[in-house]
Scaffold this active site. Structure first.
Site, PDB file in Angstrom:
ATOM      1  CE1 TYR A 145      12.290   6.240   2.380  1.00 36.24           C
ATOM      2  CE2 TYR A 145      13.239   6.360   0.176  1.00 36.24           C
ATOM      3  CZ  TYR A 145      13.262   6.728   1.514  1.00 36.24           C
ATOM      4  OH  TYR A 145      14.246   7.552   1.974  1.00 36.24           O
ATOM      5  CG  ASP A 230      15.757   0.879  -3.568  1.00 34.55           C
ATOM      6  OD1 ASP A 230      16.503   0.158  -2.868  1.00 34.55           O
ATOM      7  OD2 ASP A 230      15.478   2.051  -3.265  1.00 34.55           O
ATOM      8  CB  ILE A 232      17.932  -0.447  -0.030  1.00 35.17           C
ATOM      9  CG1 ILE A 232      18.694   0.154   1.153  1.00 35.17           C
ATOM     10  CG2 ILE A 232      16.446  -0.325   0.208  1.00 35.17           C
ATOM     11  CD1 ILE A 232      18.472   1.654   1.335  1.00 35.17           C
ATOM     12  CE  LYS A 274      16.818   2.019   4.886  1.00 39.03           C
ATOM     13  NZ  LYS A 274      16.270   3.001   5.814  1.00 39.03           N
TER      14      LYS A 274
HETATM   15  C1  LIG Z   1      13.381   1.777  -0.462  1.00 36.23           C
HETATM   16  C2  LIG Z   1      14.407   2.757   0.016  1.00 36.23           C
HETATM   17  N1  LIG Z   1      15.260   3.293  -0.879  1.00 36.23           N
HETATM   18  C3  LIG Z   1      16.175   4.190  -0.496  1.00 36.23           C
HETATM   19  C4  LIG Z   1      16.287   4.600   0.825  1.00 36.23           C
HETATM   20  C5  LIG Z   1      17.351   5.595   1.195  1.00 36.23           C
HETATM   21  O1  LIG Z   1      18.460   4.940   1.767  1.00 36.23           O
HETATM   22  P1  LIG Z   1      19.906   5.547   1.966  1.00 36.23           P
HETATM   23  O2  LIG Z   1      20.075   5.771   3.429  1.00 36.23           O
HETATM   24  O3  LIG Z   1      20.854   4.502   1.467  1.00 36.23           O
HETATM   25  O4  LIG Z   1      19.987   6.784   1.178  1.00 36.23           O
HETATM   26  C6  LIG Z   1      15.428   4.063   1.790  1.00 36.23           C
HETATM   27  C7  LIG Z   1      15.503   4.492   3.184  1.00 36.23           C
HETATM   28  O5  LIG Z   1      14.657   4.258   3.994  1.00 36.23           O
HETATM   29  C8  LIG Z   1      14.471   3.109   1.366  1.00 36.23           C
HETATM   30  O6  LIG Z   1      13.619   2.547   2.243  1.00 36.23           O
END
Ligand SMILES: Cc1ncc(COP(=O)(O)O)c(C=O)c1O
Length: 473
Positions: A145, A230, A232, A274
């Site tokens: 990312y 992570d 997410i 997400k």
């Molecule tokens: C792998 C990953 N980590 C963190 C984030 C950041 O997310 P947040 O909106 O919760 O700060 C993203 C956003 O695209 C992401 O893809």
């Protein structure tokens, strides 16, 4: 300029990446079916807009939650007054239950080990602050990312060393790649403090196998370092194999079961940006077995608290089990439909994708459309996509991919209709490139402008921040 801090004037934030430049170009000329039908379609933003109707339906049926009422009585004062940085217990409970549900209730979480943060961005930075000193390194599998360059390095002074993964095995992490990255960091005199993975992966859209997760656990145990997972995108897994959390695999490891040291070195990052599609609400979390990390991160969370109003609303929503199970199921079904749509559309243009089962994007193989097997050629192709085809997509180089020609295409931040238009634009472009070798660019003003930016981009793509340490300081 002279009076500003070195942190502000250094360029380790990665904001000069094609990932962010693409967003800027989109903002200047955004596609709108009626007002700007020739504008740029945003396919570089991992947003999930597919299930807002379910959330809005719940809000309409539960008006107290958003209007700060409990059983019809106002709780405005309770929410408006000072909150401590531990967060609302009701919300933390609802959050861990939601996290457990996403993991098929195969893992139990303890709300005392959860720290709330303003999104995963803040959670990742906080963890980095807790685990690494300036100049210490974390190993990250590529492609990763693009925001990590900003989130992990900029303010903390930590470094990222890539674990080079490639297409030969579907970008999977191997023991050799882990050892190579570790050796590379050591060669650069960097102390490795941990590995950070994104599972499911952004940008690959794949989940990690038990084998990979076990490999990672053995690696961090043997090297005495941390592992951040992570997670997410954990709720976006729409086809098999199911999502497996690092905590699940850790609990299965008999050899590590009683090894408190190792257990304390495994941490999860999560957010509702997400899975629920709520990046604007800024709700994230750190989950850690290490009391010191929990305590330090809790203190740090006062730099990025989640508002009480948001916590209250979401604690009501996430405690409604009928809603969460319907939402998770329906959202995954819709994501699968979108993935089918884009894969089919790309296939019709002779373009294939990495096989994936999660996320809000596809990892698309356009190596055959490059004029040469170089990152320069990848940026040339990206430029054509943005200015000629009218699609903002993310080149693999912005994700530090080691092979030119891969692109991330997001599919959940638009309507079915807009995705159809995007697919048709790709088809016309591919047809035109196969019939003519030199395709004139439509807008020369944009072309020359982006050429000027190219030097910057190329510099960023190959940059590890430790190359710039002296100048940044
Ligand atoms: C792998 C990953 N980590 C963190 C984030 C950041 O997310 P947040 O909106 O919760 O700060 C993203 C956003 O695209 C992401 O893809």
């Amino acid at each position: 300029m002279k009076m500003l801090s070195k942190k502000v004037t250094c360029n380790t934030h990665g904001q000069d990446s094609s990932y962010f430049l693409g967003w800027q170009e989109y903002e200047k000329n955004p596609y709108d079916e009626i007002k700007n039908p020739n504008g740029i379609i945003q396919m570089g933003l991992a947003e999930n807009q597919l299930s807002f109707d379910l959330i809005e339906e719940w809000l309409a049926q539960n008006p107290d939650a958003a209007s700060m009422k409990r059983n019809g009585e106002s709780i405005f004062k309770e929410l408006a007054l000072f909150q401590d940085y531990h967060g609302l217990p009701a919300f933390k409970n609802a959050m861990i239950q939601f996290m457990e549900e996403i993991r098929g209730n195969r893992v139990n979480f303890d709300s005392n080990k959860l720290v709330l943060s303003a999104g995963s961005t803040s959670a990742n930075e906080t963890l980095m602050f807790c685990l690494a000193d300036p100049g210490d390194a974390f190993l990250l599998p590529t492609p990763y990312y693009p925001g990590f360059d900003r989130d992990l390095k900029w303010r903390t002074g930590a470094e990222i060393v890539p674990i080079q993964c490639n297409s030969s095995n579907g970008f999977k992490i191997t023991q050799v790649a882990l050892e190579d990255a570790y050796a590379q960091a050591t060669k650069l005199n960097l102390r490795v403090k941990g590995v950070l993975i994104t599972n499911p992966s952004n940008p690959l859209g794949t989940t990690m196998t038990h084998k990979e997760l076990n490999l990672l656990l053995s690696f961090i145990a043997s090297k005495n370092i941390h592992l951040i997972s992570d997670e997410i995108y954990s709720g976006t897994v729409f086809s098999s194999p199911n999502f497996t959390s690092i905590m699940e695999v850790l609990n299965e490891r008999n050899d590590l079961m009683n090894d408190k040291e190792v257990r304390n070195r495994v941490h999860i990052v999560y957010s509702l940006s997400k899975d629920l599609g709520l990046p604007g609400f800024r709700v994230g979390a750190i989950y850690s077995n290490d009391e010191m990390v929990v305590s330090a991160a809790t203190k740090m969370s006062s730099f990025g608290l989640v508002s009480s109003q948001t916590q209250y609303l979401l604690s009501e929503m996430l405690s409604d089990k009928k809603f969460t199970s319907k939402y998770i199921f329906e959202n995954q079904k819709r994501l699968k439909h979108r993935q089918d749509m884009i894969i089919q559309g790309l296939q019709n243009s002779g373009i294939s994708c990495l096989e994936s089962n999660a996320g809000l994007f596809c990892w698309v193989d356009m190596r055959h459309l490059l004029s040469s097997n170089t990152f320069e050629a990848e940026l040339e192709l990206w430029k054509k996509f943005v200015y000629q085809v009218g699609l903002n997509i993310s080149p693999g180089s912005s994700c530090h991919c080691s092979e030119p020609g891969w692109f991330r295409l997001c599919f959940a931040n638009m309507s079915d209709r807009t995705l159809d238009i995007a697919i048709n634009r790709i088809k016309s472009f591919v047809n035109s490139t196969t019939t003519s070798t030199t395709t004139p660019t439509k807008n020369h003003y944009h072309s020359s402008k982006i050429n000027n930016k190219r030097k910057l981009l190329t510099k960023w793509v190959f940059r590890l921040s430790f190359n710039n340490r002296e100048t940044d300081r």
